[in-house]
Design a protein around this motif. Structure first.
Motif, PDB file in Angstrom:
ATOM      1  N   ALA A 163       0.914  -1.188   0.056  1.00  0.00           N
ATOM      2  CA  ALA A 163       0.056   0.131   0.093  1.00  0.00           C
ATOM      3  C   ALA A 163       0.893   1.231   0.068  1.00  0.00           C
ATOM      4  O   ALA A 163       0.580   2.215  -0.545  1.00  0.00           O
ATOM      5  CB  ALA A 163      -1.128   0.013   1.135  1.00  0.00           C
ATOM      6  N   VAL A 164       1.848   1.233   0.580  1.00  0.00           N
ATOM      7  CA  VAL A 164       3.198   2.352   0.662  1.00  0.00           C
ATOM      8  C   VAL A 164       4.304   1.582   0.659  1.00  0.00           C
ATOM      9  O   VAL A 164       4.580   0.562   1.439  1.00  0.00           O
ATOM     10  CB  VAL A 164       2.762   3.208   1.888  1.00  0.00           C
ATOM     11  N   PHE A 172       1.840   5.467  -3.764  1.00  0.00           N
ATOM     12  CA  PHE A 172       1.709   4.845  -5.166  1.00  0.00           C
ATOM     13  C   PHE A 172       0.299   5.260  -5.864  1.00  0.00           C
ATOM     14  O   PHE A 172      -0.763   5.419  -5.033  1.00  0.00           O
ATOM     15  CB  PHE A 172       1.409   3.316  -5.073  1.00  0.00           C
ATOM     16  N   ASP A 173       0.499   5.811  -7.257  1.00  0.00           N
ATOM     17  CA  ASP A 173      -1.024   6.172  -7.676  1.00  0.00           C
ATOM     18  C   ASP A 173      -1.696   4.878  -8.327  1.00  0.00           C
ATOM     19  O   ASP A 173      -1.592   4.349  -9.466  1.00  0.00           O
ATOM     20  CB  ASP A 173      -0.454   6.916  -9.030  1.00  0.00           C
ATOM     21  N   PHE A 174      -2.711   4.346  -7.393  1.00  0.00           N
ATOM     22  CA  PHE A 174      -3.451   3.304  -7.720  1.00  0.00           C
ATOM     23  C   PHE A 174      -4.496   3.778  -8.870  1.00  0.00           C
ATOM     24  O   PHE A 174      -5.098   2.643  -9.515  1.00  0.00           O
ATOM     25  CB  PHE A 174      -4.261   2.858  -6.547  1.00  0.00           C
ATOM     26  N   ASN A 178      -6.443   1.870 -13.219  1.00  0.00           N
ATOM     27  CA  ASN A 178      -8.206   2.137 -13.843  1.00  0.00           C
ATOM     28  C   ASN A 178      -8.325   1.399 -15.175  1.00  0.00           C
ATOM     29  O   ASN A 178      -9.307   1.642 -15.702  1.00  0.00           O
ATOM     30  CB  ASN A 178      -8.722   3.401 -13.455  1.00  0.00           C
ATOM     31  N   GLY A 179      -7.267   1.612 -16.111  1.00  0.00           N
ATOM     32  CA  GLY A 179      -7.254   1.235 -17.507  1.00  0.00           C
ATOM     33  C   GLY A 179      -7.450  -0.175 -17.738  1.00  0.00           C
ATOM     34  O   GLY A 179      -7.396  -0.467 -19.070  1.00  0.00           O
ATOM     35  N   VAL A 180      -7.477  -1.007 -16.834  1.00  0.00           N
ATOM     36  CA  VAL A 180      -7.669  -2.480 -17.128  1.00  0.00           C
ATOM     37  C   VAL A 180      -9.112  -2.543 -17.689  1.00  0.00           C
ATOM     38  O   VAL A 180     -10.073  -2.057 -17.128  1.00  0.00           O
ATOM     39  CB  VAL A 180      -7.710  -3.373 -15.845  1.00  0.00           C
ATOM     40  N   GLN A 181      -9.178  -3.026 -18.891  1.00  0.00           N
ATOM     41  CA  GLN A 181     -10.452  -3.041 -19.637  1.00  0.00           C
ATOM     42  C   GLN A 181     -11.132  -4.279 -19.384  1.00  0.00           C
ATOM     43  O   GLN A 181     -12.577  -4.409 -19.473  1.00  0.00           O
ATOM     44  CB  GLN A 181     -10.054  -3.314 -21.276  1.00  0.00           C
ATOM     45  N   LYS A 182     -10.522  -5.404 -18.792  1.00  0.00           N
ATOM     46  CA  LYS A 182     -11.518  -6.504 -18.147  1.00  0.00           C
ATOM     47  C   LYS A 182     -11.344  -6.655 -16.625  1.00  0.00           C
ATOM     48  O   LYS A 182     -10.611  -7.679 -16.129  1.00  0.00           O
ATOM     49  CB  LYS A 182     -10.957  -7.898 -18.704  1.00  0.00           C
ATOM     50  N   GLN A 209      -8.824   4.644  -2.173  1.00  0.00           N
ATOM     51  CA  GLN A 209      -7.990   5.285  -3.350  1.00  0.00           C
ATOM     52  C   GLN A 209      -8.122   4.061  -4.387  1.00  0.00           C
ATOM     53  O   GLN A 209      -7.540   4.368  -5.560  1.00  0.00           O
ATOM     54  CB  GLN A 209      -6.529   5.066  -2.996  1.00  0.00           C
ATOM     55  N   ILE A 210      -8.750   3.129  -4.146  1.00  0.00           N
ATOM     56  CA  ILE A 210      -9.134   2.041  -5.086  1.00  0.00           C
ATOM     57  C   ILE A 210     -10.341   2.102  -6.076  1.00  0.00           C
ATOM     58  O   ILE A 210     -11.425   2.235  -5.436  1.00  0.00           O
ATOM     59  CB  ILE A 210      -9.017   0.339  -4.531  1.00  0.00           C
TER      60      ILE A 210
END
Length: 364
Positions: A163-164, A172-174, A178-182, A209-210
């Protein structure tokens, strides 16, 4: 590297066996629970009811209710569906790594599983086909998303990360995930050992943050023996995940944490003792940051109690001025040592004044 020994648990200060006294600015007792009177009182009183330890499986035909009660309170604190406690944070991580394929394969369309290990991920999450990654986290995350999006729909992807960052602190920039398509094929396993009790709006870690579409298949693990001061570990996530872990032979065959500490955790959560300690910690962090404003000596992140440097000479400078930080290779002897300063709820303003003064002198 010189090793120092003490015969007494450090708090604000530490006295070595040769009689030297230092201000103690390291470790992971962020909320000062090592010397918390409420925790001590709860443990002492609970041993009258629950004894000194529990010599049995959690899955025995006779079960202590305190574990289930505590896990319910912990899940509420974490704002998650379910939680389960085990003997340590290391075992929490390894238990999940042993069960993760059983969890993933409950989805009948999955034919293959790929693992992706983030740079610096803690050994608790080292599992199948593990390889250390020395790159930058953001680059790893972006590359991993591209790899995931290029694979077939019958492939599940397991991403293991902290997490850190630790020992060199990093945020970390979670959102890069978000770009995961599936997202239905993506599982995140996140080690919250250095964030639980500290980060998040109420100390509940990085869950907020998720992205919600990823959160349903995110499994969190953590030591409870850092900020929360409980010699145990925890796993939390969906009820399905937690129930799968509960039925695992790796869970049934492992000794649980002492029930007196489970009771103490329940009471500290019920009475909002962690929240009160966290207020003090956040005030101490803000105070020290204000004292060090404009000084680029440290790697640190916002509202976090750890301040790091790769300059080993800083450790010696602090020692010479009556302050003990830490500086050692971690997690393996081959890793570069990091000078690590940690602020806790136990520190007083004069301690922080002294720390800032000595640090500024080093950087002058």
């Amino acid at each position: 590297m010189k090793i120092y020994h003490t015969s007494k648990l450090p708090g604000r200060t530490v006295v070595t066996i040769d009689g030297q006294e230092f201000l103690w600015f390291t470790g992971t007792d962020y909320l000062g629970m090592g010397h918390n009177e409420d925790l001590r009182r709860y443990v002492n009183s609970a041993t009258e009811t629950f004894g000194n330890h529990y010599g049995s499986s959690r899955n025995n035909s006779l079960r202590l209710d305190i574990y289930d009660e505590t896990e319910s309170h912990l899940a509420d604190y974490l704002q998650n569906e379910a939680a389960i406690i085990v003997s340590s944070g290391m075992w929490a991580g390894q238990l999940v790594m042993k069960e993760i394929e059983n969890i993933v394969q409950q989805q009948p369309t999955i034919a293959r599983i790929f693992y992706h290990y983030a740079p610096g991920v803690h050994p608790a999450l080292w599992g199948h086909v593990f390889q250390r990654n020395e790159g930058e986290w953001s680059e790893w995350a972006s590359q991993t998303v591209r790899k995931i999006n290029a694979t077939d729909s019958d492939v599940a992807h397991i991403l293991c990360m902290d997490a850190v960052g630790s020992p060199m602190v990093k945020a970390f920039d979670f959102t890069l995930l978000n770009g995961v398509q599936k997202p239905a094929n993506l599982w995140l396993i996140i080690d919250e050992s250095h964030s639980l009790g500290v980060t998040g709006s109420s100390g509940n870690g990085v869950a907020e943050q998720i992205d919600p579409k990823l959160l349903t298949k995110t499994i969190f693990v953590s030591s409870l023996n850092k900020a929360l001061g409980i010699p145990a570990g925890a796993i939390w996530g969906s009820k399905t995940v937690v129930e799968t872990v509960r039925k695992s032979p790796w869970f049934a065959g492992a000794s649980p944490p002492a029930p007196a500490y489970a009771y103490a955790l329940k009471m500290l959560l019920e009475q909002n003792k962690y929240a009160a300690a966290r207020v003090v910690l956040m005030d101490n962090i803000a105070y020290f940051n204000a004292k060090m404003e404009g000084n680029a000596l440290f790697e640190t992140v916002s509202d976090y109690p750890v301040f790091c440097s790769t300059n080993a000479a800083l450790f010696d400078h602090l020692l010479q001025n009556g302050i003990m930080a830490s500086c050692f290779p971690y997690p393996s002897p081959a890793d570069a040592p990091v000078t690590r300063i940690a602020i806790s709820s136990l520190h007083q303003k004069e301690d922080l004044d002294r720390l800032a003064e000595v640090c500024k002198r080093f950087n002058a």
